[in-house]
Write a protein that holds these residues in place. Structure first.
Motif, PDB file in Angstrom:
ATOM      1  N   ASP A 328      25.799  21.540  40.734  1.00  0.00           N
ATOM      2  CA  ASP A 328      26.821  21.952  41.703  1.00  0.00           C
ATOM      3  C   ASP A 328      26.680  23.442  42.037  1.00  0.00           C
ATOM      4  O   ASP A 328      26.809  23.841  43.204  1.00  0.00           O
ATOM      5  N   GLN A 332      25.632  25.026  45.736  1.00  0.00           N
ATOM      6  CA  GLN A 332      26.510  26.019  46.357  1.00  0.00           C
ATOM      7  C   GLN A 332      25.732  27.291  46.670  1.00  0.00           C
ATOM      8  O   GLN A 332      25.897  27.885  47.743  1.00  0.00           O
ATOM      9  N   THR A 337      26.796  21.463  50.372  1.00  0.00           N
ATOM     10  CA  THR A 337      27.951  20.869  49.702  1.00  0.00           C
ATOM     11  C   THR A 337      27.479  19.989  48.558  1.00  0.00           C
ATOM     12  O   THR A 337      26.373  19.431  48.584  1.00  0.00           O
TER      13      THR A 337
END
Length: 553
Positions: A328, A332, A337
């Motif tokens: 994640d 980012q 996304t």
């Protein structure tokens, strides 16, 4: 039915430079033809998304050794294709689509880049329902059209036409003769096959033939395995089929020990066969081959739980959670996304493994986290009850009654935990309201017309049965207590298994504990041994078995 010609495949070249095995007679009989283009070709509408601006994050650590040489003059397209392949074999279709789109943008003439997009927009192991296949069909048509220009790559053309064949529209009875021939060869129509789209059955047969023609090609074997999983999602009654697939995958992994796709599918095939001990070392190697993949880091826990190695299963899921957080952050940082989040699955597996291994601290901590992150709705109500179920599993009766009630917990689940705690502590009168609530819940489920009614009734019965058994025991009616638990055991056996298990409770274990109290040594030993067969070395059953063996003969 006469044999159908397969002129191009009969002389296909192997893209990896291996010596090709003789074409199987079965392949000729099934007519794996490249003449399908005459029947399946259609106007190729441009894909709905703009490929000119397609981009993808650069992701490493997902099985970098898993690569396939494709027909393309663009090194960039080749690199993006390999990343898409790695992501697809890690079951991340979002990232796979991004990478395949970037590959096709780098080389708009790349047939396999378009094929990868059709593959990832079509049916898969985790998404077997054939919904809107428009996007998949457009890319399949593009792949087939592009493959016609690559006469030096008949295998790519065969793959393109097999994919387009899988995604055809219209009445099955009006399919081209070549497709109907393969469907007929798939065997008679059965109750199980009627639950599967006929074209998925055809695609599985096509992939099987290709994998047999090129037995050293790891992707063909992996694609066949996935196609087989799509048409046979449940292993029940198919032990021989699963064992055969597992053996084929073990052979493939022996040739390609770093191929994440083969190892991933092996973990699923061996999970449904007796091959878990033979497969576990290869599957555990995923932690080194794909350190950045949340799902592949977790995968060994499927087999580790089957083998009773619960602490290692906990660690595998902890690695998966750490990989998800890192992924994640990486997305980012690159301006993308987040895609698929594997945390809920990995967290529940960790919770179950810790319970079965007797680790209260870890299990309760994960239960509290799942409860805090639970979504709205019925499933969220269940997840918010996991701390209560954890305390029931570890028989922390006073902790249950001391725990404050919280909003959003399933009332039947809460009544199960609090009522059982009160009964085990001798608070019989206080437990009556809990029993009444569970009886009412069971009655409602029995009278409902909801989907999956049998499973819901069975689950409601499993919540109520231990309390009814305790009530019977308290009034001195041991036969009634045992009869109640045996009925619960019958219903539990009829429930469809889930992965991971819905909870770590076991009617078999509950029966064994009641048999301990009635001092029926042989029956108690048999009950705990059966529980250990289902969940090897689980701590609660080991303790129960030791107590049963200590009973006088």
């Amino acid at each position: 039915m006469s044999a159908l010609p397969a002129p191009c495949l009969a002389t296909a070249t192997n893209p990896r430079g291996w010596r090709r095995q003789p074409l199987l007679q079965g392949g000729l009989q099934l007519g794996l033809v490249l003449g399908l283009s005459l029947q399946l070709a259609a106007s190729t509408a441009p894909p709905s998304e703009s490929l000119a601006t397609a981009s993808a994050p650069r992701l490493l650590g997902f099985g970098d050794a898993t690569q396939r040489r494709i027909v393309s003059s663009s090194p960039l397209a080749q690199a993006w294709f390999n990343q898409g392949l790695q992501q697809a074999f890690a079951f991340d279709e979002i990232e796979a689509r991004r990478a395949f789109s970037a590959a096709l943008a780098a080389d708009p003439r790349c047939s396999m880049c378009a094929w990868g997009l059709a593959w990832q927009h079509g049916p898969s192991y985790n998404s077997r329902v054939r919904g809107d296949l428009g996007e998949a069909r457009r890319y399949a048509r593009l792949a087939q059209q592009l493959s016609l220009a690559h006469r030096e790559a008949p295998l790519e053309r065969a793959l393109a036409e097999a994919m387009l064949e899988r995604l055809q529209e219209g009445d099955v009875a009006k399919l081209p003769a070549a497709t109907l021939a393969v469907l007929e060869a798939c065997g008679p129509d059965t109750t199980e096959s009627r639950q599967v789209h006929p074209l998925d059955r055809v695609f599985e047969r096509r992939m099987r033939i290709l994998s047999e023609m090129f037995p050293k090609d790891p992707e063909l074997l992996a694609w066949w395995a996935e196609a087989l999983f799509v048409i046979h999602p449940e292993p029940s009654g198919l032990d021989a089929l699963w064992a055969g697939l597992s053996s084929r995958l073990l052979q493939g992994v022996a040739l390609h020990p770093q191929h994440t796709g083969l190892i991933h599918y092996l973990s699923h095939a061996a999970d449904s066969s007796a091959d878990a001990p033979r497969a576990i070392n290869a599957v555990q190697n995923l932690q080194h081959l794909a350190p950045a993949s949340p799902h592949l880091q977790h995968m060994s826990s499927h087999l580790l739980v089957k083998l009773g190695r619960y602490a290692e299963a906990v660690q595998a899921n902890q690695r998966g959670l750490a990989a998800q957080a890192q992924l994640d952050r990486q997305l980012q940082t690159q301006g993308f996304t987040a895609g698929i989040n594997w945390n809920p699955h990995n967290q529940r597996f960790l919770w179950i493994a810790a319970q079965l291994g007797g680790d209260l601290k870890t299990s309760l901590a994960m239960a509290e986290q799942l409860a805090a992150e639970a979504p709205d709705g019925e499933w969220g109500d269940f997840l918010r009850g996991l701390p209560w179920l954890t305390l029931v599993h570890f028989e922390r009766w006073r902790d249950i009654l001391a725990r404050p009630k919280s909003d959003g917990v399933s009332p039947p689940l809460l009544a199960h935990a609090r009522g059982l705690a009160r009964l085990r502590l001798g608070l019989l009168a206080d437990a009556r309201a809990d029993v009444a609530l569970l009886e009412h819940h069971l009655d409602e489920e029995s009278r409902s017309s909801q989907e999956r009614k049998p499973a819901r009734v069975a689950f409601a019965t499993l919540l109520l049965a231990p309390l009814q058994a305790e009530q019977a025991w308290s009034r001195g009616d041991a036969p009634a207590a045992l009869a109640t638990l045996r009925e619960a055991l019958r219903l539990e056996a009829d429930m469809s298994p889930s992965e991971p298990p819905l909870w770590a409770a076991s009617a078999q274990r509950g029966l064994g504990q009641m048999l301990l109290r009635t001092r029926e040594r042989a029956a108690a030993i048999a009950a705990f041994e059966a529980d250990l067969q289902a969940f090897p070395a689980n701590q609660a059953a080991r303790v129960g078995l030791a107590a049963a063996q200590a009973l006088p003969r």
